[in-house]
Design an enzyme around this catalytic site. Structure first.
Site, PDB file in Angstrom:
ATOM      1  N   LYS A 296       0.832  -1.212   0.000  1.00  0.00           N
ATOM      2  CA  LYS A 296       0.000   0.000   0.000  1.00  0.00           C
ATOM      3  C   LYS A 296       0.869   1.267   0.000  1.00  0.00           C
ATOM      4  O   LYS A 296       0.594   2.198  -0.741  1.00  0.00           O
ATOM      5  CB  LYS A 296      -0.932   0.028   1.231  1.00  0.00           C
ATOM      6  CG  LYS A 296      -1.912  -1.144   1.276  1.00  0.00           C
ATOM      7  CD  LYS A 296      -2.941  -0.965   2.385  1.00  0.00           C
ATOM      8  CE  LYS A 296      -2.316  -0.981   3.777  1.00  0.00           C
ATOM      9  NZ  LYS A 296      -1.926  -2.323   4.247  1.00  0.00           N
TER      10      LYS A 296
ATOM     11  N   ARG B   7     -10.091   0.297   8.816  1.00  0.00           N
ATOM     12  CA  ARG B   7      -9.706  -1.084   9.084  1.00  0.00           C
ATOM     13  C   ARG B   7     -10.820  -1.847   9.786  1.00  0.00           C
ATOM     14  O   ARG B   7     -10.643  -3.040  10.085  1.00  0.00           O
ATOM     15  CB  ARG B   7      -8.478  -1.104   9.981  1.00  0.00           C
ATOM     16  CG  ARG B   7      -7.154  -1.306   9.242  1.00  0.00           C
ATOM     17  CD  ARG B   7      -6.063  -1.212  10.298  1.00  0.00           C
ATOM     18  NE  ARG B   7      -4.846  -1.885   9.971  1.00  0.00           N
ATOM     19  CZ  ARG B   7      -3.780  -1.306   9.429  1.00  0.00           C
ATOM     20  NH1 ARG B   7      -3.815  -0.056   9.053  1.00  0.00           N
ATOM     21  NH2 ARG B   7      -2.675  -1.991   9.250  1.00  0.00           N
TER      22      ARG B   7
ATOM     23  N   ARG C  25      11.477  -6.948   4.657  1.00  0.00           N
ATOM     24  CA  ARG C  25      11.402  -5.551   5.081  1.00  0.00           C
ATOM     25  C   ARG C  25      11.988  -5.346   6.489  1.00  0.00           C
ATOM     26  O   ARG C  25      12.578  -4.323   6.789  1.00  0.00           O
ATOM     27  CB  ARG C  25       9.932  -5.103   5.067  1.00  0.00           C
ATOM     28  CG  ARG C  25       9.739  -3.650   5.470  1.00  0.00           C
ATOM     29  CD  ARG C  25       8.321  -3.190   5.263  1.00  0.00           C
ATOM     30  NE  ARG C  25       7.482  -3.491   6.393  1.00  0.00           N
ATOM     31  CZ  ARG C  25       6.171  -3.221   6.443  1.00  0.00           C
ATOM     32  NH1 ARG C  25       5.570  -2.683   5.408  1.00  0.00           N
ATOM     33  NH2 ARG C  25       5.483  -3.511   7.518  1.00  0.00           N
TER      34      ARG C  25
ATOM     35  N   ARG D 155      10.979  -1.873  12.484  1.00  0.00           N
ATOM     36  CA  ARG D 155       9.652  -1.867  13.110  1.00  0.00           C
ATOM     37  C   ARG D 155       9.482  -3.074  14.017  1.00  0.00           C
ATOM     38  O   ARG D 155       9.623  -4.215  13.574  1.00  0.00           O
ATOM     39  CB  ARG D 155       8.552  -1.859  12.036  1.00  0.00           C
ATOM     40  CG  ARG D 155       8.276  -0.469  11.502  1.00  0.00           C
ATOM     41  CD  ARG D 155       7.293  -0.465  10.366  1.00  0.00           C
ATOM     42  NE  ARG D 155       6.004  -1.075  10.694  1.00  0.00           N
ATOM     43  CZ  ARG D 155       4.946  -1.010   9.906  1.00  0.00           C
ATOM     44  NH1 ARG D 155       5.026  -0.358   8.751  1.00  0.00           N
ATOM     45  NH2 ARG D 155       3.822  -1.595  10.248  1.00  0.00           N
TER      46      ARG D 155
ATOM     47  N   ARG E 261      -0.789  -9.291  13.293  1.00  0.00           N
ATOM     48  CA  ARG E 261      -1.309  -8.282  12.351  1.00  0.00           C
ATOM     49  C   ARG E 261      -2.122  -8.930  11.237  1.00  0.00           C
ATOM     50  O   ARG E 261      -3.168  -8.409  10.836  1.00  0.00           O
ATOM     51  CB  ARG E 261      -0.157  -7.471  11.754  1.00  0.00           C
ATOM     52  CG  ARG E 261       0.359  -6.423  12.737  1.00  0.00           C
ATOM     53  CD  ARG E 261       1.779  -6.021  12.413  1.00  0.00           C
ATOM     54  NE  ARG E 261       1.898  -5.362  11.135  1.00  0.00           N
ATOM     55  CZ  ARG E 261       3.033  -5.313  10.436  1.00  0.00           C
ATOM     56  NH1 ARG E 261       4.110  -5.921  10.865  1.00  0.00           N
ATOM     57  NH2 ARG E 261       3.066  -4.669   9.293  1.00  0.00           N
TER      58      ARG E 261
HETATM   59  P1  ADP Z   1       0.709  -2.428   7.957  1.00  0.00           P
HETATM   60  O1  ADP Z   1      -0.256  -2.111   6.877  1.00  0.00           O
HETATM   61  O2  ADP Z   1       2.096  -2.656   7.475  1.00  0.00           O
HETATM   62  O3  ADP Z   1       0.247  -3.473   8.922  1.00  0.00           O
HETATM   63  P2  ADP Z   1       0.286   0.202   9.191  1.00  0.00           P
HETATM   64  O4  ADP Z   1       1.468   1.063   9.172  1.00  0.00           O
HETATM   65  O5  ADP Z   1      -0.847   0.546   8.302  1.00  0.00           O
HETATM   66  O6  ADP Z   1       0.840  -1.237   8.944  1.00  0.00           O
HETATM   67  O7  ADP Z   1      -0.303   0.090  10.691  1.00  0.00           O
HETATM   68  C1  ADP Z   1       0.524  -0.270  11.768  1.00  0.00           C
HETATM   69  C2  ADP Z   1      -0.295  -0.412  13.043  1.00  0.00           C
HETATM   70  O8  ADP Z   1      -0.946   0.826  13.354  1.00  0.00           O
HETATM   71  C3  ADP Z   1      -1.418  -1.440  13.016  1.00  0.00           C
HETATM   72  O9  ADP Z   1      -0.954  -2.756  13.292  1.00  0.00           O
HETATM   73  C4  ADP Z   1      -2.321  -0.892  14.144  1.00  0.00           C
HETATM   74  O10 ADP Z   1      -1.789  -1.186  15.420  1.00  0.00           O
HETATM   75  C5  ADP Z   1      -2.225   0.614  13.943  1.00  0.00           C
HETATM   76  N1  ADP Z   1      -3.268   1.125  13.012  1.00  0.00           N
HETATM   77  C6  ADP Z   1      -3.033   1.717  11.809  1.00  0.00           C
HETATM   78  N2  ADP Z   1      -4.177   2.072  11.210  1.00  0.00           N
HETATM   79  C7  ADP Z   1      -5.183   1.693  12.060  1.00  0.00           C
HETATM   80  C8  ADP Z   1      -6.596   1.760  12.009  1.00  0.00           C
HETATM   81  N3  ADP Z   1      -7.230   2.291  10.947  1.00  0.00           N
HETATM   82  N4  ADP Z   1      -7.313   1.271  13.052  1.00  0.00           N
HETATM   83  C9  ADP Z   1      -6.698   0.743  14.119  1.00  0.00           C
HETATM   84  N5  ADP Z   1      -5.359   0.623  14.223  1.00  0.00           N
HETATM   85  C10 ADP Z   1      -4.595   1.093  13.212  1.00  0.00           C
END
Ligand code: ADP
Length: 189
Positions: free
Chosen positions: A14, A89, A128, A134, A145
């Site tokens: 993404k 999400r 990654r 991270r 996740r």
């Molecule tokens: P990836 O898509 O690589 O899993 P992101 O950078 O989008 O990671 O998100 C990392 C973390 O941030 C998620 O695992 C969650 O803990 C939190 N997070 C991000 N966006 C949301 C969301 N829309 N709702 C709840 N938690 C979120």
């Protein structure tokens, strides 16, 4: 406004595709994951509240996430459009986003789902992890996740499908090829 939701599991690409799309369509990029990580880095009150959740790959509560998202949208009143990356999400987040955009006489034009199978996601994130630093790229956190994605986040897809806004794009292949497929989906909206 050309508002787009970029949707897909962790490691689907993404971030990579969002960077290319914002350049082509002159959009503002809002990544809730990036925003949370910035708060953690700057040790804000919000950052302290969400750090453990992020480190462990657990979703942040909807109310916290929605408030942060809306505040970020408000900071960009002149945007031609926004790419939402990592948001919504959950179904309540999707409903909140619709209501919020409607209050601004706007809406989501397209939801683009990057489709990548679980084995490939694990392979990409292991790769990654070598450079990302991270905590949530550790294998056990990644499993959490992916779990959160398949338990909570996938339910957002039927929500948008019912609105006729969902397009699935194969997320495996050349970056340019995937990008072209995303652009075609946007241009036909
Ligand atoms: P990836 O898509 O690589 O899993 P992101 O950078 O989008 O990671 O998100 C990392 C973390 O941030 C998620 O695992 C969650 O803990 C939190 N997070 C991000 N966006 C949301 C969301 N829309 N709702 C709840 N938690 C979120």
């Amino acid at each position: 406004m050309l508002n787009i939701v970029l949707f897909g599991p962790p490691g689907a690409g993404k971030g990579t595709q969002a960077a290319k799309l914002i350049e082509k369509y002159q959009l503002v990029h809002i990544s809730t994951g990036d925003l949370f990580r910035m708060h953690i880095k700057e040790q804000t009150e919000l950052g302290k509240r969400v750090k453990d959740l992020l480190d462990n790959g657990i979703l942040v509560p909807d109310s916290v996430t929605i408030d942060m998202l809306e505040e970020e949208v408000q900071k960009n009143p002149d945007a031609k459009g926004i790419i939402f990356d990592g948001f919504p999400r959950t179904v309540p987040q999707a409903a909140a986003l619709d209501a919020f955009l409607a209050s601004k006489n706007s809406d989501i034009k397209a939801v683009l789902q990057l489709d990548v199978d679980e084995a490939e996601l694990k392979r990409r994130i292991a790769e990654r992890k070598k450079v990302s630093g991270r905590a949530d790229d550790d294998e056990d956190k990644l499993v959490k996740r992916i779990d959160e994605y398949f338990n909570k986040t996938v339910h957002v897809l039927p929500y948008y499908q019912a609105q006729g806004k969902l397009t699935v794009v194969n997320g495996i292949g050349q970056i340019e090829e995937i990008f072209n497929n995303l652009c075609s989906a946007i241009d036909t909206e």
